[in-house]
Design a protein around this motif. Structure first.
Motif, PDB file in Angstrom:
ATOM      1  N   ILE A 133      21.858  34.108 -12.438  1.00  7.72           N
ATOM      2  CA  ILE A 133      20.574  34.826 -13.283  1.00  7.72           C
ATOM      3  C   ILE A 133      19.198  34.507 -12.814  1.00  7.72           C
ATOM      4  CG2 ILE A 133      19.894  34.972 -15.816  1.00  7.72           C
ATOM      5  CD1 ILE A 133      22.631  36.358 -15.138  1.00  7.72           C
ATOM      6  N   LEU A 134      18.711  33.157 -12.731  1.00  3.15           N
ATOM      7  CA  LEU A 134      17.398  32.615 -12.471  1.00  3.15           C
ATOM      8  C   LEU A 134      17.186  33.299 -10.946  1.00  3.15           C
ATOM      9  CD1 LEU A 134      17.453  29.242 -13.438  1.00  3.15           C
ATOM     10  CD2 LEU A 134      16.062  30.965 -14.482  1.00  3.15           C
ATOM     11  N   TYR A 135      18.053  33.333  -9.995  1.00  2.00           N
ATOM     12  CA  TYR A 135      17.772  34.141  -8.789  1.00  2.00           C
ATOM     13  C   TYR A 135      17.157  35.495  -8.991  1.00  2.00           C
ATOM     14  CZ  TYR A 135      18.568  36.898  -4.501  1.00  2.00           C
ATOM     15  OH  TYR A 135      18.241  37.626  -3.389  1.00  2.00           O
ATOM     16  N   PHE A 136      17.783  36.487 -10.072  1.00  2.00           N
ATOM     17  CA  PHE A 136      17.500  37.625 -10.002  1.00  2.00           C
ATOM     18  C   PHE A 136      16.076  37.785 -11.027  1.00  2.00           C
ATOM     19  CE2 PHE A 136      22.001  38.809  -9.031  1.00  2.00           C
ATOM     20  CZ  PHE A 136      21.767  39.660  -8.085  1.00  2.00           C
ATOM     21  N   VAL A 137      15.936  36.834 -11.880  1.00  3.72           N
ATOM     22  CA  VAL A 137      14.754  37.121 -12.517  1.00  3.72           C
ATOM     23  C   VAL A 137      13.556  36.512 -11.507  1.00  3.72           C
ATOM     24  CG1 VAL A 137      13.483  35.778 -14.152  1.00  3.72           C
ATOM     25  CG2 VAL A 137      15.786  36.330 -14.534  1.00  3.72           C
ATOM     26  N   PHE A 138      13.697  35.570 -10.858  1.00  2.00           N
ATOM     27  CA  PHE A 138      12.574  35.519  -9.736  1.00  2.00           C
ATOM     28  C   PHE A 138      12.436  36.469  -8.685  1.00  2.00           C
ATOM     29  CE2 PHE A 138      13.349  30.823 -11.057  1.00  2.00           C
ATOM     30  CZ  PHE A 138      12.027  30.761 -11.616  1.00  2.00           C
ATOM     31  N   GLU A 139      13.579  37.151  -8.493  1.00  2.00           N
ATOM     32  CA  GLU A 139      13.433  38.418  -7.527  1.00  2.00           C
ATOM     33  C   GLU A 139      12.916  39.515  -7.928  1.00  2.00           C
ATOM     34  OE1 GLU A 139      14.032  40.599  -4.017  1.00  2.00           O
ATOM     35  OE2 GLU A 139      14.346  38.386  -4.283  1.00  2.00           O
ATOM     36  N   VAL A 140      13.044  39.976  -9.166  1.00  2.00           N
ATOM     37  CA  VAL A 140      12.378  41.016  -9.787  1.00  2.00           C
ATOM     38  C   VAL A 140      10.799  40.683 -10.146  1.00  2.00           C
ATOM     39  CG1 VAL A 140      12.183  42.230 -12.098  1.00  2.00           C
ATOM     40  CG2 VAL A 140      14.442  41.892 -10.891  1.00  2.00           C
ATOM     41  N   GLN A 141      10.451  39.461 -10.583  1.00  2.00           N
ATOM     42  CA  GLN A 141       9.004  38.860 -10.966  1.00  2.00           C
ATOM     43  C   GLN A 141       8.383  38.921  -9.618  1.00  2.00           C
ATOM     44  OE1 GLN A 141       7.479  38.723 -13.593  1.00  2.00           O
ATOM     45  NE2 GLN A 141       9.391  39.704 -14.509  1.00  2.00           N
ATOM     46  N   SER A 142       8.838  38.535  -8.278  1.00  2.00           N
ATOM     47  CA  SER A 142       8.027  38.258  -7.244  1.00  2.00           C
ATOM     48  C   SER A 142       8.124  39.547  -6.151  1.00  2.00           C
ATOM     49  CB  SER A 142       8.630  37.118  -6.563  1.00  2.00           C
ATOM     50  OG  SER A 142       9.924  37.152  -6.200  1.00  2.00           O
ATOM     51  N   ASN A 143       8.990  40.386  -6.297  1.00  2.00           N
ATOM     52  CA  ASN A 143       9.106  41.827  -5.383  1.00  2.00           C
ATOM     53  C   ASN A 143       8.348  42.570  -5.803  1.00  2.00           C
ATOM     54  OD1 ASN A 143       9.757  43.347  -3.498  1.00  2.00           O
ATOM     55  ND2 ASN A 143      11.856  42.864  -3.280  1.00  2.00           N
ATOM     56  N   SER A 144       7.371  43.429  -4.962  1.00  2.00           N
ATOM     57  CA  SER A 144       6.541  44.141  -5.454  1.00  2.00           C
ATOM     58  C   SER A 144       7.271  45.725  -5.517  1.00  2.00           C
ATOM     59  CB  SER A 144       5.387  44.526  -4.583  1.00  2.00           C
ATOM     60  OG  SER A 144       5.728  44.849  -3.168  1.00  2.00           O
ATOM     61  N   LYS A 145       8.425  45.523  -5.165  1.00  2.00           N
ATOM     62  CA  LYS A 145       9.252  47.240  -5.179  1.00  2.00           C
ATOM     63  C   LYS A 145       9.816  47.293  -6.744  1.00  2.00           C
ATOM     64  CE  LYS A 145      13.646  47.080  -4.138  1.00  2.00           C
ATOM     65  NZ  LYS A 145      15.062  47.198  -3.395  1.00  2.00           N
ATOM     66  N   TYR A 146       9.766  46.088  -7.394  1.00  2.00           N
ATOM     67  CA  TYR A 146       9.986  46.322  -8.732  1.00  2.00           C
ATOM     68  C   TYR A 146       8.853  46.191  -9.605  1.00  2.00           C
ATOM     69  CZ  TYR A 146      14.649  45.131  -7.006  1.00  2.00           C
ATOM     70  OH  TYR A 146      15.716  45.141  -6.533  1.00  2.00           O
ATOM     71  N   ASP A 147       8.225  47.476 -10.073  1.00  2.00           N
ATOM     72  CA  ASP A 147       6.881  47.431 -10.540  1.00  2.00           C
ATOM     73  C   ASP A 147       7.200  47.200 -12.139  1.00  2.00           C
ATOM     74  OD1 ASP A 147       4.137  47.550 -10.754  1.00  2.00           O
ATOM     75  OD2 ASP A 147       4.148  49.587 -10.623  1.00  2.00           O
TER      76      ASP A 147
END
Length: 149
Positions: A20-34
């Motif tokens: 779960i933490l991996y996906f939270v950090f991925e969404v917050q740091s990736n500009s693809k997910y605005d």
């Protein structure tokens, strides 16, 4: 080494939390997910809600209302012929819910009781049209949704 059921549960919880933490950090740091706000400074926006509702009611109470339609030439905003072109002042905000980079404002400048927003400024999909205008000292607000093909 033998793992008992208590250790297995702790390991399972740790793996699940890591997942779960991996996906939270991925969404917050990736500009693809605005994940921008719909409206900047929404507290300030909500404090003027009653005024906005009064302007919407003014527009609703009109005998003849402006119409907002999509044609192959673009978005046409047609005011009733009874309105004097030079006394209508305001602006039109075209808001793209999927991407705020495409949002834009246009001042109301009527030609033959109509305003045309050209097709070249629009991309396909949903547009929210917020039209704020003033006529003879009374303020109005119209909100409509159009779909561009």
């Amino acid at each position: 080494m033998k793992i008992n059921w208590g250790t297995g549960i702790v390991i399972a919880f740790a793996l699940f939390m890591s997942f779960i933490l991996y996906f939270v950090f991925e969404v917050q740091s990736n500009s693809k997910y605005d994940n921008d706000l719909v409206v900047e400074e929404y507290y300030k926006h909500d404090s003027h809600f009653q005024d906005e509702m009064a302007r919407i009611q003014n527009a609703h109470d009109l005998q003849q209302r402006p119409s907002i339609t999509y044609t192959e030439k673009g978005v046409k905003i047609a005011f009733p012929a009874t309105f004097e072109n030079d006394k209508v002042k305001g602006n039109v905000l075209l808001y793209r819910p999927s991407n705020k980079k495409f949002d834009f404002d246009t001042q109301i400048a009527l030609t033959n009781s109509a305003l045309l927003i050209p097709q070249k400024k629009l991309i396909k999909g949903r547009w929210d049209v917020n039209m704020e205008w003033e006529y003879k000292g009374t303020k109005y607000l119209s909100k409509e949704v159009i779909y561009v093909n």
